[in-house]
Motif scaffolding. Structure first.
Motif, PDB file in Angstrom:
ATOM      1  N   ALA A 146       0.824  -1.210   0.000  1.00 19.42           N
ATOM      2  CA  ALA A 146       0.000   0.000   0.000  1.00 19.42           C
ATOM      3  C   ALA A 146       0.861   1.264   0.000  1.00 19.42           C
ATOM      4  CB  ALA A 146      -0.967  -0.018   1.178  1.00 19.42           C
ATOM      5  N   PRO A 147       1.923   1.362   0.841  1.00 22.15           N
ATOM      6  CA  PRO A 147       2.742   2.579   0.825  1.00 22.15           C
ATOM      7  C   PRO A 147       3.395   2.842  -0.531  1.00 22.15           C
ATOM      8  CG  PRO A 147       3.238   1.271   2.785  1.00 22.15           C
ATOM      9  CD  PRO A 147       2.350   0.435   1.899  1.00 22.15           C
ATOM     10  N   LYS A 148       3.828   1.782  -1.220  1.00 18.47           N
ATOM     11  CA  LYS A 148       4.465   1.936  -2.538  1.00 18.47           C
ATOM     12  C   LYS A 148       3.448   1.960  -3.674  1.00 18.47           C
ATOM     13  CE  LYS A 148       8.771  -0.291  -1.230  1.00 18.47           C
ATOM     14  NZ  LYS A 148       9.682  -1.418  -1.486  1.00 18.47           N
ATOM     15  N   LYS A 149       2.173   1.695  -3.350  1.00 22.86           N
ATOM     16  CA  LYS A 149       1.100   1.629  -4.353  1.00 22.86           C
ATOM     17  C   LYS A 149       1.484   0.683  -5.486  1.00 22.86           C
ATOM     18  CE  LYS A 149      -0.974   6.015  -3.269  1.00 22.86           C
ATOM     19  NZ  LYS A 149      -1.629   7.190  -3.764  1.00 22.86           N
ATOM     20  N   THR A 150       1.910  -0.519  -5.097  1.00 24.78           N
ATOM     21  CA  THR A 150       2.409  -1.515  -6.039  1.00 24.78           C
ATOM     22  C   THR A 150       1.713  -2.850  -5.807  1.00 24.78           C
ATOM     23  OG1 THR A 150       4.571  -0.442  -6.065  1.00 24.78           O
ATOM     24  CG2 THR A 150       4.488  -2.718  -6.820  1.00 24.78           C
ATOM     25  N   ILE A 151       1.315  -3.474  -6.907  1.00 28.18           N
ATOM     26  CA  ILE A 151       0.752  -4.822  -6.859  1.00 28.18           C
ATOM     27  C   ILE A 151       1.529  -5.674  -7.854  1.00 28.18           C
ATOM     28  CG2 ILE A 151      -1.017  -4.518  -8.645  1.00 28.18           C
ATOM     29  CD1 ILE A 151      -2.950  -6.058  -6.782  1.00 28.18           C
ATOM     30  N   GLY A 152       1.616  -6.963  -7.587  1.00 27.61           N
ATOM     31  CA  GLY A 152       2.342  -7.821  -8.508  1.00 27.61           C
ATOM     32  C   GLY A 152       1.812  -9.238  -8.510  1.00 27.61           C
ATOM     33  N   PHE A 153       2.034  -9.913  -9.624  1.00 29.17           N
ATOM     34  CA  PHE A 153       1.625 -11.306  -9.780  1.00 29.17           C
ATOM     35  C   PHE A 153       2.739 -12.062 -10.494  1.00 29.17           C
ATOM     36  CE2 PHE A 153      -2.172  -8.778  -9.512  1.00 29.17           C
ATOM     37  CZ  PHE A 153      -2.945  -9.482  -8.615  1.00 29.17           C
ATOM     38  N   SER A 154       2.990 -13.267 -10.040  1.00 28.71           N
ATOM     39  CA  SER A 154       4.006 -14.127 -10.621  1.00 28.71           C
ATOM     40  C   SER A 154       3.483 -15.563 -10.603  1.00 28.71           C
ATOM     41  CB  SER A 154       5.300 -14.010  -9.805  1.00 28.71           C
ATOM     42  OG  SER A 154       6.287 -14.830 -10.350  1.00 28.71           O
ATOM     43  N   PRO A 155       2.516 -15.868 -11.473  1.00 27.66           N
ATOM     44  CA  PRO A 155       1.890 -17.190 -11.455  1.00 27.66           C
ATOM     45  C   PRO A 155       2.889 -18.327 -11.645  1.00 27.66           C
ATOM     46  CG  PRO A 155       0.763 -15.733 -12.995  1.00 27.66           C
ATOM     47  CD  PRO A 155       1.988 -15.030 -12.541  1.00 27.66           C
ATOM     48  N   ARG A 156       2.716 -19.365 -10.862  1.00 30.14           N
ATOM     49  CA  ARG A 156       3.574 -20.545 -10.954  1.00 30.14           C
ATOM     50  C   ARG A 156       2.889 -21.695 -11.679  1.00 30.14           C
ATOM     51  NH1 ARG A 156       7.273 -17.560 -10.896  1.00 30.14           N
ATOM     52  NH2 ARG A 156       8.083 -16.719  -8.979  1.00 30.14           N
ATOM     53  N   ILE A 157       1.597 -21.558 -11.957  1.00 31.47           N
ATOM     54  CA  ILE A 157       0.852 -22.583 -12.693  1.00 31.47           C
ATOM     55  C   ILE A 157       0.029 -21.911 -13.782  1.00 31.47           C
ATOM     56  CG2 ILE A 157       0.721 -24.188 -10.734  1.00 31.47           C
ATOM     57  CD1 ILE A 157      -2.208 -23.209 -10.363  1.00 31.47           C
ATOM     58  N   ASN A 158      -0.301 -22.628 -14.801  1.00 29.31           N
ATOM     59  CA  ASN A 158      -1.208 -22.158 -15.869  1.00 29.31           C
ATOM     60  C   ASN A 158      -0.894 -20.742 -16.351  1.00 29.31           C
ATOM     61  OD1 ASN A 158      -2.602 -24.596 -15.452  1.00 29.31           O
ATOM     62  ND2 ASN A 158      -3.903 -23.640 -13.915  1.00 29.31           N
ATOM     63  N   GLN A 159       0.366 -20.434 -16.594  1.00 29.85           N
ATOM     64  CA  GLN A 159       0.739 -19.074 -16.971  1.00 29.85           C
ATOM     65  C   GLN A 159       0.075 -18.592 -18.258  1.00 29.85           C
ATOM     66  OE1 GLN A 159       5.012 -18.726 -16.964  1.00 29.85           O
ATOM     67  NE2 GLN A 159       5.002 -18.151 -14.808  1.00 29.85           N
ATOM     68  N   LYS A 160      -0.221 -19.490 -19.163  1.00 28.66           N
ATOM     69  CA  LYS A 160      -0.829 -19.064 -20.428  1.00 28.66           C
ATOM     70  C   LYS A 160      -2.295 -18.685 -20.283  1.00 28.66           C
ATOM     71  CE  LYS A 160       2.434 -21.272 -23.411  1.00 28.66           C
ATOM     72  NZ  LYS A 160       2.679 -21.951 -24.649  1.00 28.66           N
ATOM     73  N   GLU A 161      -2.937 -19.174 -19.261  1.00 28.21           N
ATOM     74  CA  GLU A 161      -4.358 -18.875 -19.010  1.00 28.21           C
ATOM     75  C   GLU A 161      -4.548 -18.878 -17.492  1.00 28.21           C
ATOM     76  OE1 GLU A 161      -8.250 -18.162 -20.563  1.00 28.21           O
ATOM     77  OE2 GLU A 161      -6.659 -18.912 -21.852  1.00 28.21           O
ATOM     78  N   PHE A 162      -4.204 -17.763 -16.864  1.00 27.58           N
ATOM     79  CA  PHE A 162      -4.191 -17.703 -15.402  1.00 27.58           C
ATOM     80  C   PHE A 162      -5.250 -16.728 -14.881  1.00 27.58           C
ATOM     81  CE2 PHE A 162      -2.734 -16.065 -11.343  1.00 27.58           C
ATOM     82  CZ  PHE A 162      -2.518 -17.239 -10.647  1.00 27.58           C
ATOM     83  N   LYS A 163      -5.956 -17.142 -13.841  1.00 28.12           N
ATOM     84  CA  LYS A 163      -6.968 -16.303 -13.203  1.00 28.12           C
ATOM     85  C   LYS A 163      -6.854 -16.476 -11.694  1.00 28.12           C
ATOM     86  CE  LYS A 163     -10.284 -16.820 -16.943  1.00 28.12           C
ATOM     87  NZ  LYS A 163     -11.645 -17.179 -17.319  1.00 28.12           N
ATOM     88  N   THR A 164      -6.963 -15.365 -10.972  1.00 28.24           N
ATOM     89  CA  THR A 164      -6.951 -15.421  -9.509  1.00 28.24           C
ATOM     90  C   THR A 164      -7.691 -14.204  -8.950  1.00 28.24           C
ATOM     91  OG1 THR A 164      -5.534 -15.787  -7.570  1.00 28.24           O
ATOM     92  CG2 THR A 164      -4.772 -14.159  -9.174  1.00 28.24           C
TER      93      THR A 164
END
Length: 95
Positions: free
Chosen positions: A8-26
């Motif tokens: 929140a302080p850096k106003k940063t979000i990130g994602f690094s999927p380890r499964i189903n990278q070609k079609e990933f939803k979370t």
């Protein structure tokens, strides 16, 4: 599995999927709200969607760990609307 990161302080979000990278939803949940992240990687196009379903999410940066991506083939959507973004390639993906 999603490699979720949020500051929140850096106003940063990130994602690094380890499964189903070609079609990933979370989904994600932070103190100020919750929503979803989808990525679809095809040969000539990468589609990224980040949506807030409840509350708010103030962001300056999104970190994505997608190797081999070409920024000219990247479409970023916020709540299903394409947005312009400055894209920086990093060793572990893009920002």
């Amino acid at each position: 599995m999603s490699g979720f990161y949020y500051s929140a302080p850096k106003k940063t979000i990130g994602f690094s999927p380890r499964i189903n990278q070609k079609e990933f939803k979370t989904f994600f949940s932070v103190a100020s709200g919750w929503g979803f992240y989808n990525q679809r990687i095809k040969k000539n196009k990468t589609d990224i969607k980040l949506g807030v379903k409840y509350g708010s999410l103030g962001l300056k940066k999104i970190h994505l760990d997608i190797k081999g991506i070409k920024s000219k083939n990247l479409i970023i959507k916020l709540s299903d609307k394409p947005i312009s973004a400055k894209i920086e390639k990093k060793e572990k993906g893009i920002v």
